[in-house]
Design a protein around this motif. Sequence first.
Motif, PDB file in Angstrom:
ATOM      1  N   TRP A 228       6.205   5.038  23.009  1.00 39.36           N
ATOM      2  CA  TRP A 228       7.165   5.019  21.901  1.00 39.36           C
ATOM      3  C   TRP A 228       8.593   5.000  22.438  1.00 39.36           C
ATOM      4  O   TRP A 228       9.459   4.304  21.907  1.00 39.36           O
ATOM      5  N   ALA A 229       8.843   5.766  23.486  1.00 45.47           N
ATOM      6  CA  ALA A 229      10.188   5.831  24.060  1.00 45.47           C
ATOM      7  C   ALA A 229      10.566   4.507  24.730  1.00 45.47           C
ATOM      8  O   ALA A 229      11.704   4.039  24.606  1.00 45.47           O
ATOM      9  N   ILE A 230       9.625   3.918  25.440  1.00 45.20           N
ATOM     10  CA  ILE A 230       9.878   2.629  26.092  1.00 45.20           C
ATOM     11  C   ILE A 230      10.187   1.563  25.039  1.00 45.20           C
ATOM     12  O   ILE A 230      11.149   0.788  25.163  1.00 45.20           O
ATOM     13  N   ARG A 231       9.378   1.521  23.992  1.00 46.26           N
ATOM     14  CA  ARG A 231       9.564   0.502  22.950  1.00 46.26           C
ATOM     15  C   ARG A 231      10.851   0.731  22.167  1.00 46.26           C
ATOM     16  O   ARG A 231      11.488  -0.230  21.716  1.00 46.26           O
ATOM     17  N   TYR A 232      11.241   1.981  21.987  1.00 46.50           N
ATOM     18  CA  TYR A 232      12.500   2.275  21.298  1.00 46.50           C
ATOM     19  C   TYR A 232      13.672   1.598  22.021  1.00 46.50           C
ATOM     20  O   TYR A 232      14.483   0.905  21.407  1.00 46.50           O
ATOM     21  N   ALA A 233      13.742   1.824  23.329  1.00 48.17           N
ATOM     22  CA  ALA A 233      14.842   1.242  24.106  1.00 48.17           C
ATOM     23  C   ALA A 233      14.759  -0.282  24.134  1.00 48.17           C
ATOM     24  O   ALA A 233      15.769  -0.979  23.991  1.00 48.17           O
ATOM     25  N   ALA A 234      13.561  -0.806  24.310  1.00 46.87           N
ATOM     26  CA  ALA A 234      13.390  -2.258  24.408  1.00 46.87           C
ATOM     27  C   ALA A 234      13.656  -2.967  23.085  1.00 46.87           C
ATOM     28  O   ALA A 234      13.933  -4.173  23.067  1.00 46.87           O
ATOM     29  N   SER A 235      13.583  -2.234  21.988  1.00 44.17           N
ATOM     30  CA  SER A 235      13.803  -2.846  20.673  1.00 44.17           C
ATOM     31  C   SER A 235      15.271  -3.091  20.368  1.00 44.17           C
ATOM     32  O   SER A 235      15.595  -3.823  19.427  1.00 44.17           O
ATOM     33  N   LEU A 236      16.165  -2.491  21.145  1.00 49.33           N
ATOM     34  CA  LEU A 236      17.596  -2.711  20.939  1.00 49.33           C
ATOM     35  C   LEU A 236      17.966  -4.135  21.354  1.00 49.33           C
ATOM     36  O   LEU A 236      17.633  -4.582  22.447  1.00 49.33           O
ATOM     37  N   GLU A 237      18.675  -4.829  20.486  1.00 49.14           N
ATOM     38  CA  GLU A 237      18.903  -6.271  20.654  1.00 49.14           C
ATOM     39  C   GLU A 237      19.628  -6.616  21.945  1.00 49.14           C
ATOM     40  O   GLU A 237      19.323  -7.607  22.597  1.00 49.14           O
ATOM     41  N   ASN A 238      20.612  -5.803  22.350  1.00 43.60           N
ATOM     42  CA  ASN A 238      21.414  -6.137  23.518  1.00 43.60           C
ATOM     43  C   ASN A 238      20.845  -5.558  24.813  1.00 43.60           C
ATOM     44  O   ASN A 238      21.490  -5.626  25.847  1.00 43.60           O
ATOM     45  N   VAL A 239      19.651  -5.013  24.752  1.00 49.17           N
ATOM     46  CA  VAL A 239      19.018  -4.483  25.967  1.00 49.17           C
ATOM     47  C   VAL A 239      18.334  -5.613  26.710  1.00 49.17           C
ATOM     48  O   VAL A 239      17.472  -6.310  26.164  1.00 49.17           O
ATOM     49  N   PHE A 240      18.743  -5.771  27.946  1.00 48.00           N
ATOM     50  CA  PHE A 240      18.196  -6.822  28.809  1.00 48.00           C
ATOM     51  C   PHE A 240      16.969  -6.345  29.565  1.00 48.00           C
ATOM     52  O   PHE A 240      16.015  -7.094  29.791  1.00 48.00           O
ATOM     53  N   MET A 241      16.984  -5.053  29.978  1.00 51.71           N
ATOM     54  CA  MET A 241      15.900  -4.518  30.791  1.00 51.71           C
ATOM     55  C   MET A 241      15.760  -3.025  30.537  1.00 51.71           C
ATOM     56  O   MET A 241      16.765  -2.322  30.367  1.00 51.71           O
ATOM     57  N   VAL A 242      14.515  -2.525  30.524  1.00 54.37           N
ATOM     58  CA  VAL A 242      14.240  -1.095  30.389  1.00 54.37           C
ATOM     59  C   VAL A 242      13.536  -0.630  31.649  1.00 54.37           C
ATOM     60  O   VAL A 242      12.452  -1.114  31.984  1.00 54.37           O
ATOM     61  N   LEU A 243      14.161   0.280  32.358  1.00 46.81           N
ATOM     62  CA  LEU A 243      13.582   0.804  33.594  1.00 46.81           C
ATOM     63  C   LEU A 243      12.671   1.985  33.291  1.00 46.81           C
ATOM     64  O   LEU A 243      13.023   2.855  32.500  1.00 46.81           O
ATOM     65  N   SER A 244      11.554   2.012  33.947  1.00 45.82           N
ATOM     66  CA  SER A 244      10.657   3.158  33.844  1.00 45.82           C
ATOM     67  C   SER A 244      10.353   3.662  35.246  1.00 45.82           C
ATOM     68  O   SER A 244       9.886   2.901  36.098  1.00 45.82           O
ATOM     69  N   GLY A 245      10.639   4.939  35.487  1.00 45.16           N
ATOM     70  CA  GLY A 245      10.377   5.541  36.795  1.00 45.16           C
ATOM     71  C   GLY A 245       8.921   5.953  36.918  1.00 45.16           C
ATOM     72  O   GLY A 245       8.596   7.135  36.820  1.00 45.16           O
ATOM     73  N   MET A 246       8.068   5.001  37.126  1.00 47.14           N
ATOM     74  CA  MET A 246       6.619   5.251  37.134  1.00 47.14           C
ATOM     75  C   MET A 246       6.183   5.905  38.440  1.00 47.14           C
ATOM     76  O   MET A 246       6.464   5.395  39.524  1.00 47.14           O
TER      77      MET A 246
END
Length: 371
Positions: A228-246
């Motif tokens: 849910w948190a990853i998709r929240y950030a990625a859903s923002l229109e001007n977001v080019f990339m979402v980093l996840s510290g896996m």
Amino acid sequence: MKKLGFGLMRLPLIDPENPESIDQDQLNRMVDIFLERGFTYFDTAYLYHQGKSEVAIRKALVERYTRDSFTLTDKLPTWIATKYEDYEAIFEEQLERCGVTYFDYYLLHSLDVKRYAETSELGGFEFVKKLKEQGKIRHIGISFHDKATLLDQILMEHPEIEYVQLQINYLDWDSELIQSGKCYEVATRHKKPVIVMEPVKGGYLANVPAEAVKLFKGYHPDLSVASWAIRYAASLENVFMVLSGMSSFEQMVDNVSVMENFVPLNDDEKRIIKEAVEIIRKNVVIPCTACRYCVDGCPRHIAIPEYFAIYNERKTFGPTPVQVSYYNNLTKEHGKASDCIACGQCEEHCPQHIKIIDALKDVSKELEAED
């Protein structure tokens, strides 16, 4: 390019107490599945894993795949340099550690009001412009931890900046301290695409209170809370990339499964997240993301993020003897919370602007009382 990036800040470890003990075999497997699923963006930095992150990604990625098959981002540690020549020495070391001749993206790392002034004085912006002219970096960016008004000033004064890396997650969006939403709006107004860091807030948004879990699982039984948190950030229109510290193969599988065929949040999901925010805010006491910037240079070698994690768990889920046991085990090799001498270097480096000295006093009262 797909919107999920592999943040190389919290890699799998052989020894959880030693950030340099990266599990190379597991990292190799994670890199393999990441690329197999069509993701290409990797993000490291000079100080991640005490300098070993850059070496680990060379072994897992650069030495095993062709250079045109991935995108590699690195960062210039602005607080280390004391003269212009330091920038050159650090950059050349980064190229060597990573085993590349250029970086796709290169960011001035963790700018705030103090570091912006220092970097401007030393010529940091001129340095990265020179690197781009020489073909040693493809794109100039900054990672930023301060108020939106300062970001607006930086972007006005330096139009050469192409991307901005911001801490954005649904818990910090309306925070007056982090100002995720305001900073995003500034970057958008300046037409600078955003790279998101800390979308899961250092793991906190993967371990939310049971009441919030019930909300998420009630709508999507098969999706992880972290997704849910990853998709929240990625859903923002001007977001080019979402980093996840896996930090495990399982986390990698979960993230790529969700983002492989990304679907933005719908109105019902946005409403559920707003409800979850209210629940979470009642439980999180110290908003530490375990970035570990506070640890380097601590004269008492205090395990600050670990102590805060124990404290938050205690306040969220109630006291248990296990929490005290974990704390006591850590203090055998690290300074106690009560050993803090209030020098302030930790607070100076904290991207979350936590009052660490006061928080350590609270940790001491809570956990050392039962020692």
